[in-house]
Design a protein around this motif. Sequence first.
Motif, PDB file in Angstrom:
ATOM      1  N   TYR A 307       0.692  -1.055  -0.158  1.00  0.00           N
ATOM      2  CA  TYR A 307      -0.252   0.102  -0.115  1.00  0.00           C
ATOM      3  C   TYR A 307       0.891   1.223  -0.131  1.00  0.00           C
ATOM      4  CZ  TYR A 307       0.243  -1.574   4.958  1.00  0.00           C
ATOM      5  OH  TYR A 307       0.949  -2.103   6.046  1.00  0.00           O
ATOM      6  N   PHE A 308       2.198   1.200  -0.006  1.00  0.00           N
ATOM      7  CA  PHE A 308       3.131   2.358   0.180  1.00  0.00           C
ATOM      8  C   PHE A 308       3.834   2.151  -1.313  1.00  0.00           C
ATOM      9  CE2 PHE A 308       2.764   2.220   4.580  1.00  0.00           C
ATOM     10  CZ  PHE A 308       2.193   3.632   4.788  1.00  0.00           C
ATOM     11  N   GLU A 309       3.734   1.273  -1.907  1.00  0.00           N
ATOM     12  CA  GLU A 309       4.694   1.097  -3.058  1.00  0.00           C
ATOM     13  C   GLU A 309       4.567   2.030  -4.109  1.00  0.00           C
ATOM     14  OE1 GLU A 309       7.878  -0.224  -4.772  1.00  0.00           O
ATOM     15  OE2 GLU A 309       7.068  -1.741  -3.014  1.00  0.00           O
ATOM     16  N   GLU A 310       3.439   2.482  -4.480  1.00  0.00           N
ATOM     17  CA  GLU A 310       3.033   3.627  -5.547  1.00  0.00           C
ATOM     18  C   GLU A 310       3.803   4.793  -5.248  1.00  0.00           C
ATOM     19  OE1 GLU A 310      -1.221   5.241  -4.457  1.00  0.00           O
ATOM     20  OE2 GLU A 310      -1.057   3.736  -5.926  1.00  0.00           O
ATOM     21  N   LYS A 311       4.058   4.980  -3.973  1.00  0.00           N
ATOM     22  CA  LYS A 311       5.001   6.109  -3.393  1.00  0.00           C
ATOM     23  C   LYS A 311       6.282   6.159  -3.218  1.00  0.00           C
ATOM     24  CE  LYS A 311       0.774   8.235  -1.161  1.00  0.00           C
ATOM     25  NZ  LYS A 311       0.260   8.612  -0.020  1.00  0.00           N
ATOM     26  N   ARG A 312       6.711   4.829  -3.748  1.00  0.00           N
ATOM     27  CA  ARG A 312       8.285   4.706  -3.388  1.00  0.00           C
ATOM     28  C   ARG A 312       9.162   5.557  -3.862  1.00  0.00           C
ATOM     29  NH1 ARG A 312      12.063   0.453  -2.683  1.00  0.00           N
ATOM     30  NH2 ARG A 312      10.446  -0.986  -2.202  1.00  0.00           N
ATOM     31  N   GLU A 313       9.090   6.011  -5.030  1.00  0.00           N
ATOM     32  CA  GLU A 313      10.199   7.087  -5.725  1.00  0.00           C
ATOM     33  C   GLU A 313      10.216   8.466  -4.756  1.00  0.00           C
ATOM     34  OE1 GLU A 313      10.815  10.207  -9.566  1.00  0.00           O
ATOM     35  OE2 GLU A 313       9.798   8.044  -9.814  1.00  0.00           O
ATOM     36  N   GLU A 314       9.008   8.860  -4.169  1.00  0.00           N
ATOM     37  CA  GLU A 314       8.801   9.929  -3.456  1.00  0.00           C
ATOM     38  C   GLU A 314       9.286   9.739  -1.863  1.00  0.00           C
ATOM     39  OE1 GLU A 314       4.890  11.836  -0.942  1.00  0.00           O
ATOM     40  OE2 GLU A 314       4.723  10.962  -2.971  1.00  0.00           O
ATOM     41  N   ILE A 315       8.909   8.511  -1.564  1.00  0.00           N
ATOM     42  CA  ILE A 315       9.510   8.040  -0.089  1.00  0.00           C
ATOM     43  C   ILE A 315      10.955   7.893  -0.240  1.00  0.00           C
ATOM     44  CG2 ILE A 315       9.641   6.229   1.464  1.00  0.00           C
ATOM     45  CD1 ILE A 315       6.666   5.687   0.970  1.00  0.00           C
ATOM     46  N   GLU A 316      11.439   7.294  -1.061  1.00  0.00           N
ATOM     47  CA  GLU A 316      13.192   7.225  -1.172  1.00  0.00           C
ATOM     48  C   GLU A 316      13.922   8.415  -1.435  1.00  0.00           C
ATOM     49  OE1 GLU A 316      13.616   4.476  -4.516  1.00  0.00           O
ATOM     50  OE2 GLU A 316      13.715   2.653  -3.162  1.00  0.00           O
ATOM     51  N   ALA A 317      13.210   9.437  -1.840  1.00  0.00           N
ATOM     52  CA  ALA A 317      13.800  10.984  -2.282  1.00  0.00           C
ATOM     53  C   ALA A 317      13.955  11.502  -0.801  1.00  0.00           C
ATOM     54  CB  ALA A 317      13.055  11.530  -3.154  1.00  0.00           C
ATOM     55  N   LYS A 318      13.267  11.093   0.161  1.00  0.00           N
ATOM     56  CA  LYS A 318      12.996  11.694   1.547  1.00  0.00           C
ATOM     57  C   LYS A 318      13.985  11.011   2.414  1.00  0.00           C
ATOM     58  CE  LYS A 318       8.595  13.252   1.498  1.00  0.00           C
ATOM     59  NZ  LYS A 318       7.050  13.403   1.947  1.00  0.00           N
ATOM     60  N   LEU A 319      14.571   9.867   2.219  1.00  0.00           N
ATOM     61  CA  LEU A 319      15.436   9.148   3.080  1.00  0.00           C
ATOM     62  C   LEU A 319      16.832   9.287   2.766  1.00  0.00           C
ATOM     63  CD1 LEU A 319      13.207   5.746   2.923  1.00  0.00           C
ATOM     64  CD2 LEU A 319      13.445   7.411   5.019  1.00  0.00           C
ATOM     65  N   LYS A 320      17.720   9.336   3.982  1.00  0.00           N
ATOM     66  CA  LYS A 320      19.021   9.398   3.792  1.00  0.00           C
ATOM     67  C   LYS A 320      19.618   7.878   3.285  1.00  0.00           C
ATOM     68  CE  LYS A 320      21.621  11.552   6.418  1.00  0.00           C
ATOM     69  NZ  LYS A 320      22.017  11.863   7.952  1.00  0.00           N
ATOM     70  N   PRO A 321      20.363   7.773   2.085  1.00  0.00           N
ATOM     71  CA  PRO A 321      20.781   6.356   1.583  1.00  0.00           C
ATOM     72  C   PRO A 321      21.343   5.850   2.758  1.00  0.00           C
ATOM     73  CG  PRO A 321      21.451   7.984  -0.085  1.00  0.00           C
ATOM     74  CD  PRO A 321      20.781   8.976   1.122  1.00  0.00           C
ATOM     75  N   LEU A 322      20.987   4.584   2.978  1.00  0.00           N
ATOM     76  CA  LEU A 322      21.582   3.517   3.794  1.00  0.00           C
ATOM     77  C   LEU A 322      21.939   2.219   3.203  1.00  0.00           C
ATOM     78  CD1 LEU A 322      22.346   3.106   6.917  1.00  0.00           C
ATOM     79  CD2 LEU A 322      19.914   2.136   7.322  1.00  0.00           C
ATOM     80  N   ASP A 323      23.245   1.871   3.253  1.00  0.00           N
ATOM     81  CA  ASP A 323      23.856   0.744   2.547  1.00  0.00           C
ATOM     82  C   ASP A 323      23.827  -0.363   3.614  1.00  0.00           C
ATOM     83  OD1 ASP A 323      24.829  -1.371   1.152  1.00  0.00           O
ATOM     84  OD2 ASP A 323      26.893  -0.401   0.803  1.00  0.00           O
ATOM     85  N   THR A 324      22.885  -1.437   3.298  1.00  0.00           N
ATOM     86  CA  THR A 324      22.620  -2.437   4.279  1.00  0.00           C
ATOM     87  C   THR A 324      22.943  -3.812   3.463  1.00  0.00           C
ATOM     88  OG1 THR A 324      20.327  -2.565   3.799  1.00  0.00           O
ATOM     89  CG2 THR A 324      21.052  -1.348   5.744  1.00  0.00           C
ATOM     90  N   LYS A 325      23.691  -3.777   2.154  1.00  0.00           N
ATOM     91  CA  LYS A 325      24.047  -4.959   1.802  1.00  0.00           C
ATOM     92  C   LYS A 325      25.311  -5.392   2.361  1.00  0.00           C
ATOM     93  CE  LYS A 325      22.102  -4.223  -2.735  1.00  0.00           C
ATOM     94  NZ  LYS A 325      22.007  -4.045  -4.393  1.00  0.00           N
ATOM     95  N   GLU A 326      25.638  -6.919   2.559  1.00  0.00           N
ATOM     96  CA  GLU A 326      26.425  -7.486   3.048  1.00  0.00           C
ATOM     97  C   GLU A 326      27.849  -7.226   2.170  1.00  0.00           C
ATOM     98  OE1 GLU A 326      27.070  -8.375   6.427  1.00  0.00           O
ATOM     99  OE2 GLU A 326      25.089  -7.619   6.701  1.00  0.00           O
TER     100      GLU A 326
END
Length: 326
Positions: A307-326
């Motif tokens: 129910y948030f997927e359609e807003k992914r681009e908008e949401i990601e733009a507000k978040l500071k990148p966080l690299d969590t890949k091992e």
Amino acid sequence: MQLKPLKGQHHVSAITADAKRNYEFYTKTLGMRLVKKSINQDDTSVYHLFYADERGNPGTDLTFFELPYAGNTYPGTNSISTTSLRVPTDDSLDYWTKRFEEYQVDHDAISGHTGRKTLAFRDFEGQRLMLVSDENNEGVSGGVPWEKSTVPTEHAVYGLGPVMLTVAKAETSAQVLTQLLGYREVRSYRSLVEGQPDVRVFETGEGGTGAEVHLEERSDLPVERPGRGSVHHVAFRVENEEELRGWVSHLKQLRIPSSGFVERYYFKSLYFREANGILYELATDGPGFEEDEPFETLGERLALPPYFEEKREEIEAKLKPLDTKE
């Protein structure tokens, strides 16, 4: 319907002001697995990080909301004042003492004052934590340590232990635990603070470290002012959605204000706050964290409920990148 006893801890949700350092501490130092990198569903501009055993089994999750502008916590009553984490044996506490010294983690000496061997410590923001040995534990089982953890399996954190509630009037919370939530008062132990009442211990379901609440009454403290390093709420386990809806109806019949049924996608929830200010959540055991990510790559990408997927681009733009890949 006849409500079943709660099964024990589901998760504890706390506050951090720094998602990057938080990720590094809980995965690299504590060796827990990040099983979900998501968003606060009530404020999509901030991260919600879930650390747990190998797949986020119920009863193993310690989660954090990132609130970058959160101030200091001023400890006091009306609080979930200590979150404990289960480790397999007494020897594990010796391992962790050495590890904390190596990683310069603020910690106390090993103690037996709660009736079990414990090791209290603080993270980089002063989050009040405690390792508890399961060596003599009987009761609800723990989770499964992640084989790629930075900590050896024989000493790994593999579940949530008792939560400590610090309140001004213990009897108020005791009645909520026993008369509403069905907990049993089973024992007590001496407070570490001179002149204060004994700490009371309550358990539910199969009991044991994963199903205990410790209740501390303090007359010498003000009400806690929460911030980074404080706990937002504690969640307890219910079997499934049908059982949760039974609790929704039960609270409504008792005219206890609550959130009603809340869809969290990875589980279903119900929230209510008691008179001492403690926020409780009841949460279902499933569906779990593999609804939208495979086991092998849990926590590596930003996971959004449908129910948030359609807003992914908008949401990601507000978040500071966080690299969590091992």
